[in-house]
Write an enzyme that holds these catalytic residues in place. Structure first.
Site, PDB file in Angstrom:
ATOM      1  CB  SER A 116      -0.878  -0.014   1.253  1.00  0.00           C
ATOM      2  OG  SER A 116      -1.425   1.274   1.479  1.00  0.00           O
ATOM      3  NE  ARG A 124     -33.576 -27.289 -27.785  1.00  0.00           N
ATOM      4  CZ  ARG A 124     -33.595 -27.207 -29.106  1.00  0.00           C
ATOM      5  NH1 ARG A 124     -33.725 -26.027 -29.687  1.00  0.00           N
ATOM      6  NH2 ARG A 124     -33.460 -28.294 -29.830  1.00  0.00           N
TER       7      ARG A 124
END
Lengths: 448, 448, 448, 448
Positions: free
Chosen positions: A275, A314
């Site tokens: 950082s 389907r």
């Protein structure tokens, strides 16, 4: 689908699986299916053999316009009609007429999904195996490195860091074995025509299915699985389970890397996890990334499980939801595997801090050990009572123990010292590490 | 956990699995673990052999106060300490002292969970196999019963009802096989002591683990899996996948049972699914119940997958969430299996209505068949163009087809009639049914 | 549904909500609906007024046989027909004939579900408010108690423990406000008859709906919401979100309670969270229980969200799945709220350890503070560079800082000391705590 | 994240929300945050005012390299450091030094997420409102169009198509209102610095937060919500609930469009939903797409709910998982809204088929009506008995009714005819439609 070129790719699309599970790779797999089908049709005497080779010559996903296919997906519910249109524009009349013969859109999409899964599983398995190798290395190296075993995040009893690594190893190998089983047995070709009867393929239909499966390196299913979604479900849940195991490893590392604990830290070059405004921080970025993937996997697996309820020949909605979720899941799992490999090959373990933390309870961690040592002489109940009294005494535990006559009589100072020595209360730790390493054995890396 | 005596039990706790996965059964399984452990300790010379038999004499869940154990769970995070207190009150000093030696609470709970799973899987597998038998029967009986194949809930091409049943059969068998694999290979004993080292069990530790596993009919794991949750995850996801397959069958039945479709109906005695105010209704209650279970399973499986990220040597929260969710999932899956068995053994199929519905598109359902028949003569593209023109003509399809000279020339009236005959466009349907039945073969019911 | 008398009740069915959300309470709510309806029918002149009072006299869930209702649920898909049969057996002919007039099973079940929710929300809101009060107390008491702020579990910058508590407070209040909004606005009566038209109730239909809503203290919806499931979805997700906030608090406590951190511990009488074999342990049992509930809530909420897709005028499966999942979610959330209240009212904070841990990075935690102090003189970039160099120096941070001439010139020793003082780098902490307390204000507990 | 240019975009990334919720839009929102912050810093006298304008001049997502930011995300766990590096390269020294002052990465990412949400909600709300308008139109037009009401997919009682549309309308409006509430009240700026104290911003800190909120059109929260994730949770669950309502509409349409039912069909230009090989098909592609989105939303919402359990002052994993899942959810919901708008504005309703289907049960659908008509004379129990007998008689229902003397006496032929007339048994249907339309009122489209 999280793209390997996207904003969050460094966490969610790391490694090679992201490319293998990309939408472009999916298009390539659809093309590969159509080529394999046309070759099989040629061998069955249904299509002219030259048609397949003509198609193979142009079957390159990079030649296709993804946004256009995407729009086509909206028109027809699947990308296949748009794909076929695009192909037919580039083919001569004959090849154009024969391409896709006997197949339905779902055949293309499902087989492509399976093919993409197989291709994405290769780097995932590689990374998982390398991560397991790294665990094995850690287990060997830290076989005797004492560490606090923690339950509910409280010190409980001593372990060794090697046992932690061996436990991770068994987990990673279990996940790997299941994914390998799925790659070999579960991933299957889909070819059934509109309703699974293969009606348009005539008498050679089943040969053609077998031929396509063989060409693509996928299993041949007994029947079309267009509405029986056990295969996608098995794939999705094994991916999520693998991510769960990796998440376990990562959670441990995040906890070990805490400022107060600092028993382990991630490796990584300069800047990784650093950082700018808080230069002391060394964020466990890899572990965080793995955990982020592990957070996202269960919801995706649940989506695919819930999509199993499919209508007739389907489904209207459930099926269409599956593959985009699966590509995301393959990508996330691949990313987690790549990060787990990096994490475990780079991890820096601090044996001194591990040992120092064992002292955090000033010996109380060894209460069970002392009670166990006292039991033969005093009985389990009395032993526990005495240990508990010493533990609550407030003074140094060793002193408080020896101050109780029964304890002193039963064990003497050396006995108490032995009972308080973490290295003497590791139970089957070594054998368990050996077991894990022996199982890993054959798969050990070359440099061993 | 949905109880077999609860308000919603008729849908969510049907069949024997509910009892086998009840909280009382869980308590019994904890007792069985403690007995097995004490027997093993006896054989290893750690505990007096009589202790185990004394414990066995009182190890009956019905003697225990469930609400009291429940309160104890709140005190300690697991029911085990309260269970042990209750047991010790009933045991002599020696047995009281030795019970649970070397084990930790998680050992008891995890092993009990696995034992409950094994016991609940028995009726689940029975019901699934009986459901598969019923499917096989349907596939045989309706091998040639024509039916409309539907994609996106629209008529697409003809199938036979036998093929629908064969597809269900393959799905049910796949789910069954996976659950059976898990029962045999994945369900394992857990015994590691507080942190997995078996420290309190001395040199015979691993023998004791093996002995307990053997007594309880569970697998012996290489290491304790206290924080590697692949086993619960595999169990949970296989249960959810099985429920998904059953949901697929049930969704089909609900759709087939619609007032307008009425191709199939549930069996069931007088009153089942009836409505007092709407006497014409014959609600597909069984299918609805299966679907309700299928709705609930994915969320539970996701919970168990998400709980895999466990800390150090025992998790704080994730582990505790697992078993209650698993008992619910076992109960739901068992209920779905019982209802699927009832549904498929009682289902009433109406071949006449199935045939009649094939006419709903007045022949258009056979468009692909006609195009396929025309293709050799006219090429696929031209064939499709002509069929599409006839389909959009508005008149009777047969007439519109024959009015096109190219069609009439290519096929003639008989050719068109053959192409319009659903029975002539079933492709590999028969072979596929045979395949499914052959795979089912060895497991066919006695009465065949 | 996890029962308040079940094996895991101490974690998952704590507090009063469990009883309010039990299956027996659900039966009572169904009875309350039937009574309210019959009263409204009486006032509308449809049923004889005496019928309602006759029904009210027997409308007691304890008189009903739950297992029998459960079996009835299996026969008809809902428990209502069996409930009505049981009632009618106990009623005179006239009352028997009029009970349930105009209603459909779903009306009874949905309204009962809403009523149960309202009743269970009362103790949940109580517990959440008490937990918020305890947070406010902690925020006041520890307004200035320095603590390490941690990002990614690494020390980042100083905070005060009061700010942590204020943050929890805002979270708990936000969750409470949303649940209160739902109790007031979202929970609504359901009454539409079989298909939502109220056809059997004639001209007074809408008055009757309003009357029933009024009697039961539920909102009156514009239309029946039998297939528009926004209300259950809002309830379920607000419950899960509340559990998520509680989980955040609990996760923090588990981390603060770690052996190495030990900045806070749970209260609780003797034995709570203790271990007989490891007497030094003080397991954060309450926090663990909250986390376990938080693990289970998202999957249940997802189930209810996924169940929103309901068919026509009553769904086949999705609807039936909802209420059992909701009862579980109410129970879990109630249990988490009870445990959060206990946790926050009993928590023991150790200001000395909090302060001591601030030193863990030997000042590096204050890097940003030093850089901020240096920025006016040196510019932000240069300031960060110098701080980073000092941080990586290896020596004492203060010394390394002052050894750099630019730093010494800009701040001098006192300036550096001030920049290194955590109490001087708390930003808006006090104001933020005041804000949180001011918002809490009006709702402060009597004893304040 | 599903891209608006991806393979499945036609189903999952339709409409404008996909672009607004894209990763590029996220980058733009991060830039907008940095500009707003720098402007606020300027006004507070912390940064030179020119810096903000210099930044504004280059703050264009199209100038940034997405893959590079993605790699940076992997290095640091968030894309912010890489973003800042890229910006600083393009800025003069002063602006480079001041950009991002006082903010932490999470501030940027969370605020950007909220900004993206606000921007994506605009087209979502537009589409939902247009869909609601279309519903209102359908409700008006088909106020009296008789239709079969169906429960469990079985004919139950008559409704009108207008009531179906009014029910959808209430659902869509409810979902819209909640999303609008969230846009207005819940979406908030995040600005707290590393640990929520705003330490680096000095005395003007809270003014700066208010200024940034004001500039970006987001709410100003009382405290930073970095680890209190009620806001993302509320957004995610409202999105999922909206998708659930749309899924309900779509499921109805799919069922209405079934070949046997054919009461409604999707509109859409030539080719939409058509099949080249099955020209008779008119697939409900839009409804299927909506359902596919509805299948995926709950898992994503569960992910965000589960991610609420966040550690200390920034979570390790849970937080990082949130925004990618949210972008997906915004995209899916937007796509569903766009498709729902298209579906409802184009839907083709067939009043004749609706009426014809009412006859499917040859009058039995009216059983409850007949029983209600008979009740005053014969009592409810006897009335139901007689109706049930007639219903099971096998003959024409009217005839069977009149053949029973009690029925004939009570109602006479005209009474029976009236009781059998669906138009006479619609209850409060008209009033309910009016209610729904009146609520919709003010928001009615201009062209009304």
């Amino acid at each position: 689908v999280t793209s390997e070129e996207g904003l969050f790719s460094g966490l969610f699309a790391r490694g090679e699986a992201a490319r293998a599970a990309s939408e472009r790779a999916f298009v390539q797999a659809m093309l590969d299916f159509e080529v394999a089908l046309l070759r099989a049709l040629g061998r069955a005497g249904i299509a002219p053999p030259a048609a397949a080779e003509e198609l193979a010559g142009i079957a390159d996903a990079d030649r296709l316009n993804l946004p256009e296919l995407g729009r086509g997906t909206g028109e027809k519910g699947t990308p296949v009609p748009a794909l076929l249109s695009a192909l037919r524009e580039q083919l001569g009349d004959e090849a154009a007429a024969y391409v896709h013969t006997g197949a339905t859109s779902q055949d293309v999409v499902d087989t492509a999904g399976m093919l993409v899964a197989r291709r994405a599983l290769a780097p995932i398995l590689d990374d998982l195996r390398a991560a397991a190798d790294a665990c094995a290395e850690l287990a060997r190296e830290h076989r005797d490195t004492l560490a606090a075993g923690r339950t509910l995040l409280q010190h409980a009893l001593p372990v060794t860091f090697g046992l932690k690594a061996a436990t991770w190893l068994v987990g990673l190998e279990g996940a790997t074995a299941e994914l390998a089983r799925i790659a070999d047995e579960v991933l299957a070709v889909q070819l059934g025509g509109a309703v699974g009867t293969l009606a348009a393929l005539g008498e050679h239909a089943l040969e053609i299915v077998a031929d396509v499966a063989d060409q693509l390196g996928l299993a041949e299913p007994p029947l079309a699985w267009h509405t029986i979604r056990l295969r996608p479900a098995a794939l999705a849940t094994a991916l999520a389970a693998a991510t769960g195991v990796m998440g376990k490893v990562a959670r441990d590392v995040v906890l070990l890397a805490q400022t107060e604990v600092a028993e382990a830290a991630e490796g990584g070059g300069a800047g990784r996890g650093g950082s700018s405004t808080m230069p002391h921080k060394r964020n466990p970025v890899g572990a965080v990334g793995i955990l982020a993937c592990a957070h996202r996997a269960p919801g995706l697996a649940a989506t695919i499980l819930a999509a199993m309820v499919q209508e007739h020949e389907r489904a209207a909605g459930a099926w269409q939801a599956e593959w985009p979720a699966m590509l995301e899941l393959l990508t996330l799992t691949g990313s987690a595997a790549a990060m787990t490999r990096e994490l475990l090959t780079g991890i820096q373990v601090d044996p001194d801090k591990l040992k120092a933390d064992l002292e955090a309870t000033r010996g109380l961690l060894m209460s069970e050990s002392v009670a166990t040592a006292l039991s033969p002489a005093l009985g389990r109940t009395e032993a526990q009572r005495l240990v508990e009294r010493a533990a609550r005494d407030g003074r140094e535990f060793r002193e408080a123990l020896l101050d109780q006559r029964e304890v002193a009589d039963a064990l003497g100072p050396e006995g108490v010292d032995r009972a308080l020595d973490p290295a003497c209360y590791l139970g089957a730790t070594e054998t368990l590490i050996d077991r894990a390493l022996a199982r890993h054995g054959a798969r050990a890396p070359a440099h061993d």
